[in-house]
Write an enzyme that holds these catalytic residues in place. Structure first.
Site, PDB file in Angstrom:
ATOM      1  N   ASP A 385      52.645  88.379   0.419  1.00 25.64           N
ATOM      2  CA  ASP A 385      53.928  87.931   0.160  1.00 25.64           C
ATOM      3  C   ASP A 385      54.116  88.211  -1.425  1.00 25.64           C
ATOM      4  OD1 ASP A 385      56.482  87.202   0.446  1.00 25.64           O
ATOM      5  OD2 ASP A 385      56.065  85.235   1.082  1.00 25.64           O
ATOM      6  N   ASP A 648      50.591  81.698   3.045  1.00 28.17           N
ATOM      7  CA  ASP A 648      50.492  80.088   2.896  1.00 28.17           C
ATOM      8  C   ASP A 648      51.373  79.311   3.661  1.00 28.17           C
ATOM      9  OD1 ASP A 648      52.636  80.668   1.521  1.00 28.17           O
ATOM     10  OD2 ASP A 648      52.091  79.755  -0.460  1.00 28.17           O
ATOM     11  N   ASP A 745       9.588  94.482  11.179  1.00 21.83           N
ATOM     12  CA  ASP A 745      11.057  93.371  11.112  1.00 21.83           C
ATOM     13  C   ASP A 745      10.808  92.285  10.064  1.00 21.83           C
ATOM     14  OD1 ASP A 745      11.788  94.863  13.443  1.00 21.83           O
ATOM     15  OD2 ASP A 745      11.069  93.228  14.691  1.00 21.83           O
TER      16      ASP A 745
END
Length: 905
Positions: A385, A648, A745
């Site tokens: 915004d 917000d 691993d």
């Protein structure tokens, strides 16, 4: 107007005191709530609204209110339900990689391969526990939902049909449709309401619409000439000109607050029926598939297909060519396990959790949903915004113009006189932002304001759209000076001007407004001093002085942050409810080319497919409602972009849900913080840059792990399948395959702590299944070639060995070679892609060296004997060094070729 009793039955009732009044039963309230949200419907009058709600201006009976409270429930928002630990744990099992591991573990148990089954199932449990713990930690770090509503409201209630109404303070949870409430300065609007009466009422709707300017509100029953709305700058008039329910002057919504004035209103919707709750509805909370989900699902299903195909192929090939039966099933399962990255859930969770922890500790950014950190790294479009992000939500003076349009100090001087005495003499709940901006500018220019004495003030009124201060000037005995400032049209109408001059000034104002500026017109008049009060009728025959132009103050860090985001390959889209000229001016001031500005009207006219193309091209979208923002974000995702949305307010919730990542600052409304995936310490684009960097850091490590482990595993599987068909014995025993996988691993855990090269952070990191397939196929075949070349080495080194001893030595040689090649891959393909580096990071170098040591020494230990391995002759190590050197050269050459191809794509 009389009200019906609570006993009114179904259908319309006739009131004998008012034959024209047809009272609609309470069921009509539901229809009214829908009509109130329908912007295309003709606005009903206050009388019609009261009748539809079975209410009146004197309020409800206590008995009526009790019945409606039982029927409609309390005026509260839907709350989050806490997730229990068992449910959270079971939900983790739905992760595709965890599901793959679980299936492999169950298959291993079914064929009595208990070692493989135990290790695999332990990994499943550890992965689920880690994921559940991190989600629980994130939930605790975020405050629980707190309602953005007033705690009490002033309500008119009656004890009986003939009793006089009395005002009382009630908890907002007890409000019901039909209640008549009073609103005053500073009050929060406790429900969706329809105004019955209003006096100078302006309302802040920023939490709902993102508009920073208070919006004027008044009943629609006012005469048409009095329905003009706006603030002193005319911004409010522009705001109300937009489409949508928030622009309707007779409606106020839960979550907004009263800036000035007072009013009486009837409650039209409460609880889950309010606009506030609709934005927070459970259906809206169900987010679509994120970028991480799409990537993981694509890669997972590719692995699942390989996993399902591998055991049958091994069984059929060994049965057809070697005459082996089900005794090769454990080996087939071990091969499938070898193809699957067992540590992926653990490494993904660890990498994301570590990144989230560092981000919270270093920058105060909270990641509430761990996969959102990956999505941050994959973002290529950020929607924001204007207010509070690019601008500071406060105006600053741009210029002071005289009546000719040239710079001159007179307009600013008298505007400051007006602002000073309006603030001092009028009973205002808070200083007006425009007045403060004018006074700040006057103070900087050291305007002499203290020489004037205030006499009276007519504060800003949304109907008049101006404010007037009456002062005494030095040396002007018996004379009062009226100073008026406000919206351009309102001031010009009150000035003594001919039509040609008035038209010229309108055109001058229009040009300034088109440049994104707010305008205050300033005028003055001399009047004989008098004791009686001044009224709006005195605001006539004024002398026009000029204009004061203002613009929104830019956020200091916005320009640099926009440049940084551009350098990281992120396109910024501005989605705002502001006027197109205003937002275009802001973007130009920040160095962001606004290009073609698309307004809400054009968005509504485009189908989804056309909007997806337009959204990818357009930078600025103006006059957007919450629905417009959500539709634009969805269109961007349809176009294949990974989107983040920074908001917000309640008006941003639909867009936050529609985005891959919803972002909000810590001072956002509670419901936005609860909804967001990422919570920033403050609403700052620089903070988003830090968050995106952390996301790319974690995503880069995950991508590197996937590239290395999948290419290495694929090469080993291809080699084992080929060797199984060429040799009279299994190339590796299932236990050896399992130990090799475990060693690899453990070493791969270092990927979660690696620090990728800086080039990785410059572009969005996306886990694309097709790209991974190309990478692992090419490098997997190269790895398989090195494994098969080891056959020749073993044939030469073990020539003449006994059958049994030859098998053990073969197993040892291939075990050692596999771990050494995997260590090489970890170092040489560390960062993957075109930015692969030849050096390993600290943790990765230690892990690769440890893997190589295990590969060289384990066959020589007693454990090697238990696993069916034996010592190898020195000649093997000499020949193996030659193979490894050629393999390292091939890796570098293939990596360079891949980088060039990737950079051209």
């Amino acid at each position: 107007m009389p009200e019906s009793s609570a006993a009114a039955g179904p259908g319309s009732t006739y009131d004998p005191d008012d034959p024209s009044a047809v009272v609609v039963p309470i069921e009509a309230a539901t229809a009214w709530r829908g009509a109130a949200h329908d912007t295309t419907a003709a606005a009903p009058t206050s009388l019609q609204v009261l009748r539809s709600l079975d209410s009146g201006p004197r309020g409800l009976l206590e008995e009526q209110a009790g019945e409606r409270l039982a029927r409609y429930g309390e005026n509260t928002l839907p709350a989050w339900r806490p997730v229990s630990w068992p449910r959270r744990f079971l939900r983790s099992l739905r992760d595709p990689f965890t599901s793959v591991l679980l299936c492999l573990g169950l298959v291993s148990a079914a064929v009595a391969s208990w070692g493989t089954a135990c290790v695999t199932l332990v990994l499943v449990v550890v992965s689920c526990l880690l994921r559940s713990a991190e989600e629980h930690r994130a939930d605790r770090s975020t405050a629980a939902l707190r309602e953005l509503v007033a705690t009490t409201a002033t309500v008119l209630r009656r004890t009986g049909p003939d009793a006089a109404p009395h005002a009382r303070e009630l908890p907002v949870g007890e409000l019901v449709p039909g209640d008549v409430i009073r609103l005053g300065p500073g009050d929060l609007v406790p429900a969706d309401v329809r105004l019955l009466r209003a006096s100078g009422l302006t309302v802040h709707q920023s939490a709902l619409t993102g508009e920073s300017v208070p919006v004027a509100k008044h009943p629609v029953d006012s005469p048409p000439g009095l329905r003009a709305a706006g603030d002193g700058s005319g911004a409010g008039e522009e705001s109300c000109a937009g489409e949508g329910p928030f622009a309707r002057p007779e409606l106020c919504f839960q979550g907004s607050s009263v800036a000035s004035g007072s009013g009486t209103a009837v409650v039209t919707a409460t609880g889950a029926d309010t606009r506030f709750a609709a934005a927070y509805d459970g259906s809206a909370r169900r987010r679509g598939t994120s970028a991480f989900d799409r990537s993981v699902h694509g890669i997972s299903w590719t692995l699942i297909r390989f996993m399902l195909l591998t055991p049958p192929l091994v069984l059929m090939a060994n049965a057809a060519l070697r005459g082996r039966g089900l005794e090769t099933l454990p080996f087939a399962v071990a091969v499938a396990v070898g193809l699957t990255p067992e540590m992926l859930p653990v490494i993904v969770t660890t990498a994301l959790a570590r990144g989230a922890s560092l981000l919270a500790g270093n920058h105060g950014v909270i990641v509430k949903r761990l996969p959102a950190l990956h999505d941050l790294g994959a973002i290529d479009v950020l929607c924001v915004d204007k207010t509070g992000t690019l601008t500071q939500d406060r105006p600053v003076l741009e210029s002071s113009l005289n009546a000719s349009g040239r710079p001159g100090p007179e307009a600013l001087h008298w505007a400051a006189v007006n602002a000073l005495w309006t603030l001092q003499l009028a009973d205002l709940p808070a200083p007006d932002a425009l007045d403060e901006a004018v006074l700040d500018a006057a103070e900087e220019r050291e305007e002499p304001l203290s020489a004037y004495d205030g006499v009276a003030a007519l504060p800003f009124d949304p109907v008049r759209r101006l404010a007037t201060a009456v002062v005494r000037r030095p040396g002007k005995l018996g004379v009062h000076t009226l100073v008026t400032k406000g919206a351009v049209e309102a001031v010009l109408e009150r000035c003594a001007l001919d039509e040609a001059e008035r038209t010229r000034l309108r055109e001058l104002a229009a040009r300034e407004t088109a440049n994104g500026l707010r305008l205050l017109a300033v005028a003055r008049a001399e009047r004989p001093a008098r004791p009686r009060p001044y009224t709006a009728a005195d605001e006539r025959g004024l002398t026009f002085l000029g204009f004061v132009t203002l613009r929104d103050a830019l956020t200091p860090s916005a320009a640099d942050a926009l440049d940084a985001l551009k350098d990281r390959g992120i396109a910024v889209k501005v989605l705002t409810g502001d006027d197109p000229g205003t937002v275009a001016r802001t973007c130009r001031d920040l160095g962001l080319d606004p290009g073609e500005v698309m307004s809400a009207e054009r968005i509504d006219a485009l189908p989804d497919e056309a909007l997806a193309k337009a959204a990818d091209r357009v930078t600025v979208f103006a006059r957007c409602t919450p629905e417009h923002k959500a539709r634009i974000v969805s269109a961007l995702r349809t176009a294949g972009r990974t989107t983040g949305f920074l908001g917000d307010g309640v008006n941003d919730l639909p867009a936050m849900h529609a985005a891959d990542v919803g972002i909000c600052p810590r001072n956002a409304v509670d419901v936005a913080r609860e909804t967001a995936d990422v919570v920033l310490a403050e609403k700052d684009l620089a903070a988003i840059d830090h968050a995106i960097t952390a996301g790319r850091h974690s995503s880069g490590n995950i991508a590197t792990y996937l590239r290395i482990t999948l290419s290495s595993n694929l090469g080993n599987v291809i080699a084992m399948l080929a060797a199984g068909l060429m040799l009279p014995f299994l190339p590796m025993l299932p236990a050896q395959v399992l130990v090799q996988n475990l060693c690899f691993d453990v070493a791969q855990l270092a990927f979660a702590f690696d620090r990728p090269a800086s080039e990785v952070l410059r572009w969005p990191t996306v886990l694309r299944p097709r790209d991974f397939l190309h990478f692992i196929t090419g490098f997997g075949l190269l790895n398989a070639t090195a494994d098969l070349a080891t056959f020749a080495v073993l044939a030469v080194a073990l020539h003449g060995s006994a059958a049994s001893g030859g098998q053990d030595a073969f197993h040892s040689g291939w075990f050692t070679e596999n771990l050494l090649t995997q260590a090489l891959v970890m170092l040489l393909l560390r960062t993957g892609g075109r930015v692969a580096g030849g050096r390993g990071g600290g943790p990765l170098r230690v892990a690769a060296c440890g893997l190589a040591v295990v590969g060289l020494l384990l066959p020589l230990t007693p454990l090697g004997g238990l696993l069916g391995m034996s010592a190898l002759p020195p000649l093997y190590y000499l020949l193996l060094a030659t193979v490894l050197a050629l393999y390292a050269y091939g890796l570098r050459a293939a990596r360079t070729r891949y980088e060039r191809k990737w950079s051209r794509s």
